[in-house]
Design a protein around this motif. Structure first.
Motif, PDB file in Angstrom:
ATOM      1  N   PRO A  71       0.312   3.253  -1.985  1.00  0.00           N
ATOM      2  CA  PRO A  71      -0.747   2.963  -1.886  1.00  0.00           C
ATOM      3  C   PRO A  71      -1.877   3.010  -3.401  1.00  0.00           C
ATOM      4  CG  PRO A  71      -0.721   4.967  -1.068  1.00  0.00           C
ATOM      5  CD  PRO A  71       0.777   3.988  -1.523  1.00  0.00           C
ATOM      6  N   GLY A  72      -3.023   1.357  -3.723  1.00  0.00           N
ATOM      7  CA  GLY A  72      -4.009   1.519  -4.892  1.00  0.00           C
ATOM      8  C   GLY A  72      -3.186  -0.035  -5.588  1.00  0.00           C
ATOM      9  N   SER A  73      -2.206  -0.771  -4.627  1.00  0.00           N
ATOM     10  CA  SER A  73      -1.692  -1.743  -5.602  1.00  0.00           C
ATOM     11  C   SER A  73      -2.358  -2.912  -5.209  1.00  0.00           C
ATOM     12  CB  SER A  73      -0.146  -1.852  -5.099  1.00  0.00           C
ATOM     13  OG  SER A  73       0.765  -1.326  -5.370  1.00  0.00           O
ATOM     14  N   HIS A  74      -2.960  -3.499  -6.156  1.00  0.00           N
ATOM     15  CA  HIS A  74      -3.032  -4.695  -5.776  1.00  0.00           C
ATOM     16  C   HIS A  74      -2.513  -5.852  -5.206  1.00  0.00           C
ATOM     17  CE1 HIS A  74      -7.464  -3.277  -8.724  1.00  0.00           C
ATOM     18  NE2 HIS A  74      -5.759  -2.223  -8.812  1.00  0.00           N
ATOM     19  N   LEU A  75      -2.421  -6.751  -4.309  1.00  0.00           N
ATOM     20  CA  LEU A  75      -2.402  -7.843  -3.613  1.00  0.00           C
ATOM     21  C   LEU A  75      -3.033  -8.808  -3.340  1.00  0.00           C
ATOM     22  CD1 LEU A  75      -0.344  -5.473  -1.362  1.00  0.00           C
ATOM     23  CD2 LEU A  75       0.326  -5.547  -3.178  1.00  0.00           C
ATOM     24  N   PHE A  76      -2.448  -9.932  -3.671  1.00  0.00           N
ATOM     25  CA  PHE A  76      -3.175 -11.445  -3.593  1.00  0.00           C
ATOM     26  C   PHE A  76      -2.502 -12.850  -2.895  1.00  0.00           C
ATOM     27  CE2 PHE A  76      -3.776  -9.105  -7.121  1.00  0.00           C
ATOM     28  CZ  PHE A  76      -5.636  -9.334  -7.638  1.00  0.00           C
ATOM     29  N   LYS A  77      -3.127 -13.136  -1.297  1.00  0.00           N
ATOM     30  CA  LYS A  77      -2.008 -13.606  -1.364  1.00  0.00           C
ATOM     31  C   LYS A  77      -2.292 -14.711  -1.233  1.00  0.00           C
ATOM     32  CE  LYS A  77      -2.888 -15.514   4.481  1.00  0.00           C
ATOM     33  NZ  LYS A  77      -3.060 -15.009   6.028  1.00  0.00           N
TER      34      LYS A  77
END
Length: 377
Positions: A151-157
């Motif tokens: 949790p808290g991770s930054h994910l980019f499609k």
């Protein structure tokens, strides 16, 4: 697919110069976590510094060994438990291809509560760097078959129409946001403005990405400095107007004086990866020039600086770049998408190795006959 006997193969840094292939248990998911099936991960200069034993990095926190390296990552979501959102708040699903940013900020410290960049966080976690592999679920780096997302991770499609190998470019491209800041903070006589001369000191992968960005932002003379003829030739393909093949300080200064008519460079981006590069960068700028220090993420050793002649007399501006800019990930993906047919992006990837051949991959990445070296499961 879970199973008590299922294993995850990963490269593990256990000590200075010691990389081993280890099997870890495939983990069960906690709430709001995910597992990414890795496709590609880059070997960064920071990874090479860690391999060489420079374990004290930004913030003075040592790397907790053993650790699975790899923070320039792209892969496909394998499993999700709970709700998973991308950086813009859009829901993500199993099967989506994503680029995870390496840093996770706590949201509670002074830096986080005062809207500082996320790498300012006093207790940040960093995939592939400062989250050790000694404790479950172990797999927190990209040199692995799978990457565990907390949790808290930054994910980019990441778009399906783009080669997934290029997904490893997004993290280093986001670091080039420092050029945008240099432009925002410039005055009528201070860099970085369109037409300004820019020298990239050290044109390995991170230097090349800054060269590309500076070119797209309208740099005038764009100078690639590197002892490797192989790397400077690639820089020419991406718009370098002048090449200096050297690592000798005096030779570099003489060439810069010739190129700039003894005026000096408006902006130097130091991506050399060696402490001495910063002193050279200060010597190359004009009066009122700027240095962006990008390449020394690991604490190696001290150097001598003359604050009078190298900084005060030159009215120099120096900006330290402590990491990737989280606001630049989606813009970097858009930049890649819009220029995919205009720039020879595939030339940046010089080698691609299976993680089973990690020693050959690392040796290749340490040589001057490589640019971006990728590893894959």
């Amino acid at each position: 697919m879970r199973g008590k006997n299922r294993k995850v193969k990963a490269v593990t840094l256990e000590a200075k110069g010691l990389l081993t292939i280890k099997d870890y248990p495939y983990p069960d998911l906690d709430e709001n976590c995910a597992i990414i099936k890795m496709e590609y991960s880059g070997i960064c200069g920071t990874d090479k510094h860690s391999f060489e034993g420079y374990f004290h990095q930004k913030g003075g926190r040592p790397i907790p060994l053993p650790v699975i390296q790899g923070h320039e990552n792209v892969g496909i979501i394998e499993e999700i438990r709970g709700n998973l959102l991308d950086h813009d708040g859009q829901e993500l699903f199993v099967g989506d291809r994503v680029v995870p940013a390496p840093n996770i900020s706590c949201g509670k410290c002074f830096a986080c509560r005062n809207n500082r960049p996320y790498y300012y966080c006093e207790c940040k976690l960093d995939y592939g760097n400062n989250i050790g592999a000694g404790k479950e679920p172990h797999i927190f780096g990209g040199w692995s078959e799978y990457l565990y997302i907390i949790p808290g991770s930054h994910l980019f499609k990441y778009p399906d129409n783009l080669d997934p190998q290029f997904g490893t470019f997004i993290e280093p491209l986001s670091v080039t946001g420092c050029l945008d800041k240099a432009r925002q903070w410039s005055s009528e006589w201070e860099p970085f403005r369109s037409g300004d001369s820019v020298a990239i000191l050290g044109t390995g992968p991170i230097g090349l990405f800054h060269l590309i960005k500076a070119n797209l932002m309208g740099a005038g003379k764009l100078i690639s400095i590197d002892p490797s003829k192989f790397r400077t030739s690639i820089a020419e393909d991406f718009g370098a107007t002048n090449i200096i093949i050297s690592n000798d300080k005096d030779e570099i200064k003489d060439n810069i004086n010739k190129i700039t008519d003894n005026f000096g460079v408006d902006l130097v981006v130091d991506c050399s990866g060696v402490a001495e590069g910063f002193g050279i960068a200060l010597d190359l700028i004009r009066e009122g020039g700027m240095v962006l220090e990008v390449g020394i993420f690991s604490n190696s050793h001290d150097i001598l600086i003359n604050p009078h002649s190298q900084i005060l007399e030159k009215s120099a501006r120096v900006i330290g770049v402590g990491g990737d800019d989280i606001s630049q990930y989606y813009p970097s993906i858009k930049l890649l998408d819009r220029t995919i047919d205009k720039l020879p992006w595939s030339k940046i990837i010089s080698h691609n190795f299976s993680i089973d051949n990690i020693h050959e991959a690392m040796n290749t990445a340490m040589s001057d006959k490589s640019m971006k070296v990728l590893v894959n499961p």
